[in-house]
Design an enzyme around this catalytic site. Structure first.
Site, PDB file in Angstrom:
ATOM      1  N   SER A  21       0.873  -1.179   0.000  1.00 40.88           N
ATOM      2  CA  SER A  21       0.000   0.000   0.000  1.00 40.88           C
ATOM      3  C   SER A  21       0.901   1.217   0.000  1.00 40.88           C
ATOM      4  O   SER A  21       2.060   1.135   0.445  1.00 40.88           O
ATOM      5  CB  SER A  21      -0.848   0.009   1.280  1.00 40.88           C
ATOM      6  OG  SER A  21      -1.524   1.248   1.420  1.00 40.88           O
TER       7      SER A  21
ATOM      8  N   TYR B 114      -2.022   0.258  10.620  1.00 36.94           N
ATOM      9  CA  TYR B 114      -1.964  -0.136   9.201  1.00 36.94           C
ATOM     10  C   TYR B 114      -0.651   0.332   8.600  1.00 36.94           C
ATOM     11  O   TYR B 114       0.021  -0.421   7.898  1.00 36.94           O
ATOM     12  CB  TYR B 114      -3.173   0.444   8.461  1.00 36.94           C
ATOM     13  CG  TYR B 114      -3.308  -0.020   7.030  1.00 36.94           C
ATOM     14  CD1 TYR B 114      -3.452  -1.373   6.714  1.00 36.94           C
ATOM     15  CD2 TYR B 114      -3.305   0.892   5.970  1.00 36.94           C
ATOM     16  CE1 TYR B 114      -3.583  -1.791   5.388  1.00 36.94           C
ATOM     17  CE2 TYR B 114      -3.444   0.487   4.655  1.00 36.94           C
ATOM     18  CZ  TYR B 114      -3.578  -0.857   4.370  1.00 36.94           C
ATOM     19  OH  TYR B 114      -3.711  -1.273   3.052  1.00 36.94           O
TER      20      TYR B 114
HETATM   21  C1  8X3 Z   1      -4.984   1.584   1.136  1.00 37.78           C
HETATM   22  C2  8X3 Z   1      -4.465   2.907   0.737  1.00 37.78           C
HETATM   23  O1  8X3 Z   1      -4.331   5.395   1.254  1.00 37.78           O
HETATM   24  O2  8X3 Z   1      -5.972   4.078   2.511  1.00 37.78           O
HETATM   25  O3  8X3 Z   1      -4.011   0.601   1.201  1.00 37.78           O
HETATM   26  O4  8X3 Z   1      -3.638   3.818   3.003  1.00 37.78           O
HETATM   27  S1  8X3 Z   1      -4.608   4.073   1.937  1.00 37.78           S
END
Ligand code: 8X3
Length: 257
Positions: A137, A150
């Protein structure tokens, strides 16, 4: 020669689109995911084989390896299984969300690579090259508020890919990473916001043409069908309306007057 590829997280979104595209282009495709009902839908009319497995469980990954070994050499692995759980500030984040994100995005990827590397080496002997493509990502490269666990998991997954590329240097195995930005899928934001559809919809509201799963599938298949000496290495892919994770344009894109 028919090439064989495994796609994880194949039950929806980017994984499903990638599995379908590979199959339509003549690859022998094995889709791996947790949800049996969705995998049987994926099998219908596509020729795709599927394996139900939870990549956070080593016993499941061992079974995946056994089933794949029975098929023969493998030419590609697409590590797509992953996701985001929660988007709160670090101060109030739930460590269980972080643990789950590390488990699926990082350890799931490590487990699959370790499990199938011998089969990929057979594939590289067979076809001259084999590929390990990991879907990270832009959150694996740029921090943003609320990115918390994340960001941490995706930075770790990107680091895993970078280390692997060094460790496999000297072998005809391409180690590729694709780092998508905003991709509008049915589940990514809904999962991140734990079923809150209104919050999930708000992510994409008025964004002119966010990417869709098929855009990422196109890039993955393109990279893996390039001549064997060409390694796209790191592919960053965003909609034109997204300059950074935290800079998204809503409304029309227009040239300045
Ligand atoms: C998803 C992209 O911009 O929400 O992996 O982190 S973001």
């Amino acid at each position: 020669m028919t090439k064989r590829v495994v796609v994880t997280g194949a039950s929806s979104g980017i994984g499903e689109a990638t599995a379908r595209l590979f199959a339509s282009r003549g690859w022998d495709v094995i889709g791996v995911a947790r949800r049996a009902d969705r995998l049987s839908a994926l099998e219908q009319g596509t020729g795709i084989r599927t394996i139900v497995a939870d990549l956070t469980q080593q016993a499941d990954v061992d079974r995946v390896r056994e089933e794949l070994a029975a098929l023969g050499p493998l030419h590609g692995l697409v590590n797509n299984a992953g996701g985001a759980f929660g988007m709160g500030p670090i101060e109030t984040s739930d460590p269980d969300d972080w643990r789950r994100m590390y488990d699926i995005n990082v350890l799931g990827t490590q487990r699959m690579i370790a499990a199938v590397l011998p089969l990929l080496r057979d594939g590289a002997r067979d076809a001259g090259v084999a590929d390990i493509m990991t879907v990270t990502s832009i959150a694996g490269h740029v921090a943003y508020e609320g990115g918390g666990g994340y960001n941490a998991a995706k930075f770790a997954e990107a680091a895993l890919v970078a280390v692997l590329r060094l460790e496999l240097a000297g072998e005809p195995i391409r180690v590729l990473e694709i780092a998508p930005g905003m991709v509008k899928t049915d589940e990514f934001s809904l999962t991140r916001f734990k079923g809150d559809q209104a919050r999930a919809d708000a992510v994409y509201e008025n964004v002119p043409e966010p990417l869709v799963a098929g855009d990422i599938a196109d890039a993955i298949v393109h990279a893996m069908e390039l001549p064997g000496h060409v390694n796209l290495d790191l592919i960053t892919i965003k909609p034109v309306a997204q300059a950074a994770p935290h800079k998204v344009i809503r409304g029309r894109l227009e040239p300045k007057a």
